[in-house]
Design a protein around this motif. Structure first.
Motif, PDB file in Angstrom:
ATOM      1  N   ASN A 150      58.957  19.479  67.294  1.00 31.92           N
ATOM      2  CA  ASN A 150      58.172  20.541  67.210  1.00 31.92           C
ATOM      3  C   ASN A 150      58.051  20.701  65.739  1.00 31.92           C
ATOM      4  O   ASN A 150      57.380  22.028  65.303  1.00 31.92           O
ATOM      5  CB  ASN A 150      59.117  21.821  67.814  1.00 31.92           C
ATOM      6  N   GLY A 151      58.231  19.948  64.581  1.00 27.89           N
ATOM      7  CA  GLY A 151      57.974  20.001  63.289  1.00 27.89           C
ATOM      8  C   GLY A 151      58.985  20.660  62.450  1.00 27.89           C
ATOM      9  O   GLY A 151      59.024  20.723  61.344  1.00 27.89           O
ATOM     10  N   GLU A 152      60.166  21.146  63.352  1.00 30.29           N
ATOM     11  CA  GLU A 152      61.282  21.782  62.419  1.00 30.29           C
ATOM     12  C   GLU A 152      62.108  20.858  61.725  1.00 30.29           C
ATOM     13  O   GLU A 152      62.423  19.670  62.232  1.00 30.29           O
ATOM     14  CB  GLU A 152      62.245  22.689  63.642  1.00 30.29           C
ATOM     15  N   ILE A 153      62.381  21.218  60.526  1.00 32.70           N
ATOM     16  CA  ILE A 153      63.335  20.123  59.623  1.00 32.70           C
ATOM     17  C   ILE A 153      64.760  20.136  60.339  1.00 32.70           C
ATOM     18  O   ILE A 153      65.047  21.110  60.101  1.00 32.70           O
ATOM     19  CB  ILE A 153      63.284  20.481  58.052  1.00 32.70           C
ATOM     20  N   ILE A 154      65.411  18.972  60.374  1.00 39.02           N
ATOM     21  CA  ILE A 154      66.511  19.004  61.117  1.00 39.02           C
ATOM     22  C   ILE A 154      67.678  18.248  60.324  1.00 39.02           C
ATOM     23  O   ILE A 154      68.713  18.442  60.570  1.00 39.02           O
ATOM     24  CB  ILE A 154      66.620  18.681  62.655  1.00 39.02           C
ATOM     25  N   ALA A 155      67.105  17.626  59.232  1.00 37.61           N
ATOM     26  CA  ALA A 155      68.188  17.173  58.449  1.00 37.61           C
ATOM     27  C   ALA A 155      67.098  16.567  56.999  1.00 37.61           C
ATOM     28  O   ALA A 155      66.015  16.214  57.128  1.00 37.61           O
ATOM     29  CB  ALA A 155      68.467  15.850  58.898  1.00 37.61           C
ATOM     30  N   SER A 156      67.911  16.520  55.891  1.00 32.92           N
ATOM     31  CA  SER A 156      67.250  15.871  54.622  1.00 32.92           C
ATOM     32  C   SER A 156      68.265  15.127  53.866  1.00 32.92           C
ATOM     33  O   SER A 156      69.248  15.416  53.822  1.00 32.92           O
ATOM     34  CB  SER A 156      66.631  17.045  53.910  1.00 32.92           C
ATOM     35  N   GLY A 157      67.568  14.126  53.095  1.00 31.61           N
ATOM     36  CA  GLY A 157      68.202  13.310  52.479  1.00 31.61           C
ATOM     37  C   GLY A 157      68.519  13.753  51.045  1.00 31.61           C
ATOM     38  O   GLY A 157      67.794  14.740  50.462  1.00 31.61           O
ATOM     39  N   GLN A 158      69.296  13.147  50.371  1.00 29.21           N
ATOM     40  CA  GLN A 158      69.297  13.195  48.747  1.00 29.21           C
ATOM     41  C   GLN A 158      68.410  12.920  48.028  1.00 29.21           C
ATOM     42  O   GLN A 158      67.434  12.258  48.802  1.00 29.21           O
ATOM     43  CB  GLN A 158      70.874  12.576  48.305  1.00 29.21           C
ATOM     44  N   SER A 159      68.297  12.965  46.754  1.00 31.80           N
ATOM     45  CA  SER A 159      67.223  12.315  46.052  1.00 31.80           C
ATOM     46  C   SER A 159      67.540  10.894  45.777  1.00 31.80           C
ATOM     47  O   SER A 159      68.659  10.657  45.424  1.00 31.80           O
ATOM     48  CB  SER A 159      66.650  13.125  44.786  1.00 31.80           C
ATOM     49  N   TYR A 160      66.624   9.846  45.776  1.00 27.44           N
ATOM     50  CA  TYR A 160      66.724   8.437  45.372  1.00 27.44           C
ATOM     51  C   TYR A 160      65.993   8.099  44.178  1.00 27.44           C
ATOM     52  O   TYR A 160      64.678   8.759  43.954  1.00 27.44           O
ATOM     53  CB  TYR A 160      66.684   7.687  46.498  1.00 27.44           C
ATOM     54  N   SER A 161      66.138   7.470  43.301  1.00 24.30           N
ATOM     55  CA  SER A 161      65.469   6.745  42.120  1.00 24.30           C
ATOM     56  C   SER A 161      64.538   5.927  42.508  1.00 24.30           C
ATOM     57  O   SER A 161      63.350   5.694  41.887  1.00 24.30           O
ATOM     58  CB  SER A 161      66.158   6.243  41.222  1.00 24.30           C
ATOM     59  N   SER A 162      64.558   5.135  43.915  1.00 24.38           N
ATOM     60  CA  SER A 162      63.635   4.427  43.957  1.00 24.38           C
ATOM     61  C   SER A 162      63.100   4.734  45.455  1.00 24.38           C
ATOM     62  O   SER A 162      63.898   5.164  46.575  1.00 24.38           O
ATOM     63  CB  SER A 162      63.892   2.969  43.903  1.00 24.38           C
ATOM     64  N   LYS A 163      61.883   4.355  45.934  1.00 20.43           N
ATOM     65  CA  LYS A 163      61.389   4.483  47.407  1.00 20.43           C
ATOM     66  C   LYS A 163      62.171   3.606  48.275  1.00 20.43           C
ATOM     67  O   LYS A 163      62.678   4.043  49.449  1.00 20.43           O
ATOM     68  CB  LYS A 163      59.837   4.004  47.351  1.00 20.43           C
ATOM     69  N   SER A 164      62.621   2.337  47.779  1.00 18.36           N
ATOM     70  CA  SER A 164      63.396   1.457  48.555  1.00 18.36           C
ATOM     71  C   SER A 164      64.634   2.109  49.071  1.00 18.36           C
ATOM     72  O   SER A 164      65.413   1.921  49.850  1.00 18.36           O
ATOM     73  CB  SER A 164      63.625   0.102  48.085  1.00 18.36           C
ATOM     74  N   GLY A 165      65.392   2.791  47.946  1.00 18.79           N
ATOM     75  CA  GLY A 165      66.636   3.602  48.133  1.00 18.79           C
ATOM     76  C   GLY A 165      66.553   4.475  49.429  1.00 18.79           C
ATOM     77  O   GLY A 165      67.308   4.649  50.100  1.00 18.79           O
ATOM     78  N   ALA A 166      65.614   5.315  49.465  1.00 19.65           N
ATOM     79  CA  ALA A 166      65.306   6.189  50.097  1.00 19.65           C
ATOM     80  C   ALA A 166      65.114   5.625  51.798  1.00 19.65           C
ATOM     81  O   ALA A 166      65.595   6.084  52.711  1.00 19.65           O
ATOM     82  CB  ALA A 166      64.007   7.120  49.976  1.00 19.65           C
ATOM     83  N   LEU A 167      64.465   4.433  51.604  1.00 23.88           N
ATOM     84  CA  LEU A 167      64.137   3.895  52.855  1.00 23.88           C
ATOM     85  C   LEU A 167      65.543   3.266  53.440  1.00 23.88           C
ATOM     86  O   LEU A 167      65.752   3.257  54.851  1.00 23.88           O
ATOM     87  CB  LEU A 167      63.145   2.746  52.726  1.00 23.88           C
ATOM     88  N   ASN A 168      66.447   2.876  52.600  1.00 20.56           N
ATOM     89  CA  ASN A 168      67.849   2.509  53.086  1.00 20.56           C
ATOM     90  C   ASN A 168      68.613   3.640  53.365  1.00 20.56           C
ATOM     91  O   ASN A 168      69.278   3.454  54.471  1.00 20.56           O
ATOM     92  CB  ASN A 168      68.344   1.876  51.848  1.00 20.56           C
ATOM     93  N   GLY A 169      68.450   4.677  53.078  1.00 23.59           N
ATOM     94  CA  GLY A 169      68.944   5.950  53.385  1.00 23.59           C
ATOM     95  C   GLY A 169      68.594   6.215  54.921  1.00 23.59           C
ATOM     96  O   GLY A 169      69.300   6.641  55.920  1.00 23.59           O
ATOM     97  N   ILE A 170      67.077   6.239  55.084  1.00 24.01           N
ATOM     98  CA  ILE A 170      66.766   6.366  56.544  1.00 24.01           C
ATOM     99  C   ILE A 170      67.248   5.175  57.519  1.00 24.01           C
ATOM    100  O   ILE A 170      67.795   5.644  58.374  1.00 24.01           O
ATOM    101  CB  ILE A 170      65.123   6.278  56.520  1.00 24.01           C
ATOM    102  N   GLU A 171      67.315   4.084  57.078  1.00 24.67           N
ATOM    103  CA  GLU A 171      67.819   3.111  57.786  1.00 24.67           C
ATOM    104  C   GLU A 171      69.209   3.146  58.204  1.00 24.67           C
ATOM    105  O   GLU A 171      69.867   3.012  59.488  1.00 24.67           O
ATOM    106  CB  GLU A 171      67.551   1.663  57.168  1.00 24.67           C
ATOM    107  N   SER A 172      70.002   3.814  57.229  1.00 22.27           N
ATOM    108  CA  SER A 172      71.529   3.956  57.703  1.00 22.27           C
ATOM    109  C   SER A 172      71.658   5.088  58.382  1.00 22.27           C
ATOM    110  O   SER A 172      72.616   4.998  59.400  1.00 22.27           O
ATOM    111  CB  SER A 172      72.113   4.507  56.371  1.00 22.27           C
ATOM    112  N   ILE A 173      70.817   6.076  58.708  1.00 24.80           N
ATOM    113  CA  ILE A 173      70.943   7.226  59.632  1.00 24.80           C
ATOM    114  C   ILE A 173      70.406   6.638  60.752  1.00 24.80           C
ATOM    115  O   ILE A 173      71.337   6.801  61.978  1.00 24.80           O
ATOM    116  CB  ILE A 173      70.217   8.447  59.340  1.00 24.80           C
TER     117      ILE A 173
END
Length: 60
Positions: free
Chosen positions: A23-46
């Motif tokens: 429905n578009g509601e934010i249900i979780a958010s990640g920390q800040s990452y210095s790199s795009k690959s770091g953020a993608l790794n965070g998503i993959e971990s979840i």
């Protein structure tokens, strides 16, 4: 509609992600990452760990 991860660069140049429900509601958010690959790794971990995560009640 299924939920989705949104990957974005914030105003300070750090990478972040948020998980939105169908429905578009934010249900979780990640920390800040210095790199795009770091953020993608965070998503993959979840994706790997959340499906079987137990729910525990705490007294915080």
């Amino acid at each position: 509609m299924a939920g989705k991860f949104e990957l974005y660069e914030d105003k300070s140049g750090k990478w972040r992600f948020r998980l939105k429900a169908g429905n578009g509601e934010i249900i979780a958010s990640g920390q800040s990452y210095s790199s795009k690959s770091g953020a993608l790794n965070g998503i993959e971990s979840i994706r790997r760990n959340a499906a079987d995560a137990e729910v525990v009640e705490t007294e915080d």
